[in-house]
Design a protein around this motif. Sequence first.
Motif, PDB file in Angstrom:
ATOM      1  N   UNK A 108       4.012 -11.951  -9.615  1.00 29.67           N
ATOM      2  CA  UNK A 108       2.830 -11.957 -10.482  1.00 29.67           C
ATOM      3  C   UNK A 108       1.757 -11.132  -9.765  1.00 29.67           C
ATOM      4  N   UNK A 109       1.526  -9.932 -10.261  1.00 27.38           N
ATOM      5  CA  UNK A 109       0.603  -9.003  -9.610  1.00 27.38           C
ATOM      6  C   UNK A 109      -0.467  -8.564 -10.597  1.00 27.38           C
ATOM      7  N   UNK A 110      -1.714  -8.712 -10.176  1.00 25.43           N
ATOM      8  CA  UNK A 110      -2.847  -8.196 -10.943  1.00 25.43           C
ATOM      9  C   UNK A 110      -3.202  -6.848 -10.320  1.00 25.43           C
ATOM     10  N   UNK A 111      -2.847  -5.753 -11.007  1.00 29.19           N
ATOM     11  CA  UNK A 111      -3.084  -4.417 -10.465  1.00 29.19           C
ATOM     12  C   UNK A 111      -4.323  -3.792 -11.086  1.00 29.19           C
ATOM     13  N   UNK A 112      -5.195  -3.293 -10.225  1.00 30.43           N
ATOM     14  CA  UNK A 112      -6.375  -2.543 -10.641  1.00 30.43           C
ATOM     15  C   UNK A 112      -6.226  -1.160 -10.028  1.00 30.43           C
ATOM     16  N   UNK A 113      -6.520  -0.118 -10.805  1.00 29.96           N
ATOM     17  CA  UNK A 113      -6.444   1.231 -10.254  1.00 29.96           C
ATOM     18  C   UNK A 113      -7.793   1.925 -10.396  1.00 29.96           C
ATOM     19  N   UNK A 114      -8.094   2.730  -9.402  1.00 30.40           N
ATOM     20  CA  UNK A 114      -9.316   3.532  -9.397  1.00 30.40           C
ATOM     21  C   UNK A 114      -8.931   4.965  -9.049  1.00 30.40           C
ATOM     22  N   UNK A 115      -9.665   5.936  -9.632  1.00 30.55           N
ATOM     23  CA  UNK A 115      -9.301   7.337  -9.483  1.00 30.55           C
ATOM     24  C   UNK A 115      -9.847   8.038  -8.246  1.00 30.55           C
ATOM     25  N   UNK A 116     -10.729   7.366  -7.514  1.00 33.12           N
ATOM     26  CA  UNK A 116     -11.205   7.944  -6.251  1.00 33.12           C
ATOM     27  C   UNK A 116     -11.809   6.830  -5.399  1.00 33.12           C
ATOM     28  N   UNK A 117     -12.081   7.172  -4.158  1.00 34.59           N
ATOM     29  CA  UNK A 117     -12.589   6.186  -3.223  1.00 34.59           C
ATOM     30  C   UNK A 117     -13.930   5.597  -3.610  1.00 34.59           C
ATOM     31  N   UNK A 118     -14.813   6.409  -4.210  1.00 32.98           N
ATOM     32  CA  UNK A 118     -16.122   5.897  -4.596  1.00 32.98           C
ATOM     33  C   UNK A 118     -16.006   4.843  -5.689  1.00 32.98           C
ATOM     34  N   UNK A 119     -15.132   5.082  -6.670  1.00 27.68           N
ATOM     35  CA  UNK A 119     -14.909   4.071  -7.705  1.00 27.68           C
ATOM     36  C   UNK A 119     -14.370   2.786  -7.083  1.00 27.68           C
ATOM     37  N   UNK A 120     -13.511   2.929  -6.086  1.00 24.06           N
ATOM     38  CA  UNK A 120     -12.929   1.756  -5.432  1.00 24.06           C
ATOM     39  C   UNK A 120     -13.979   0.982  -4.633  1.00 24.06           C
ATOM     40  N   UNK A 121     -14.846   1.690  -3.930  1.00 22.31           N
ATOM     41  CA  UNK A 121     -15.927   1.028  -3.181  1.00 22.31           C
ATOM     42  C   UNK A 121     -16.863   0.312  -4.149  1.00 22.31           C
ATOM     43  N   UNK A 122     -17.202   0.977  -5.257  1.00 25.21           N
ATOM     44  CA  UNK A 122     -18.054   0.342  -6.269  1.00 25.21           C
ATOM     45  C   UNK A 122     -17.383  -0.924  -6.814  1.00 25.21           C
ATOM     46  N   UNK A 123     -16.088  -0.832  -7.077  1.00 23.60           N
ATOM     47  CA  UNK A 123     -15.326  -1.987  -7.571  1.00 23.60           C
ATOM     48  C   UNK A 123     -15.356  -3.130  -6.543  1.00 23.60           C
ATOM     49  N   UNK A 124     -15.111  -2.810  -5.277  1.00 28.80           N
ATOM     50  CA  UNK A 124     -15.122  -3.853  -4.241  1.00 28.80           C
ATOM     51  C   UNK A 124     -16.509  -4.481  -4.105  1.00 28.80           C
ATOM     52  N   UNK A 125     -17.552  -3.677  -4.191  1.00 30.73           N
ATOM     53  CA  UNK A 125     -18.917  -4.230  -4.143  1.00 30.73           C
ATOM     54  C   UNK A 125     -19.159  -5.182  -5.305  1.00 30.73           C
TER      55      UNK A 125
END
Length: 133
Positions: free
Chosen positions: A31-48
């Motif tokens: 059971x995996x909840x996968x989130x994808x982001x297209x670049x590092x900045x989107x990923x940092x924003x998501x983590x914040x």
Amino acid sequence: MLDTKINLLVIDDDDINIFIIKKIVEKTGYAINMVSKNNGQQAIDYLNDVISANQPLPHLILIDINMPVMNGWEFVEAYQALGIEQRVDLYILSSSVYENDIEKTKSYSTVKGFISKPLSIERLKELIKELEY
């Protein structure tokens, strides 16, 4: 100990790679909840956003190196600056064949390793088993 659902963050600007990883995730049986982001900045924003909302962090982050806006190395630097103390397994997932990229991976204490694309079902299962300590 893991929750019943595994949180996976994939950072890659190639939609085909993201599609392939989604298919691999489906075939693991986990059971995996996968989130994808297209670049590092989107990923940092998501983590914040995740941290601000007091939501569960990803258990596993797969990071491509070559991306626009913020590449994989810049993401790792920004991730380390977040000061996350909870265990999150980070792996560089790249098609790079450059030895210096593989070596650079070892210079980051937060990065557990380098995985050559394409990701296989077996390798993803190994990464998930490692999460179970």
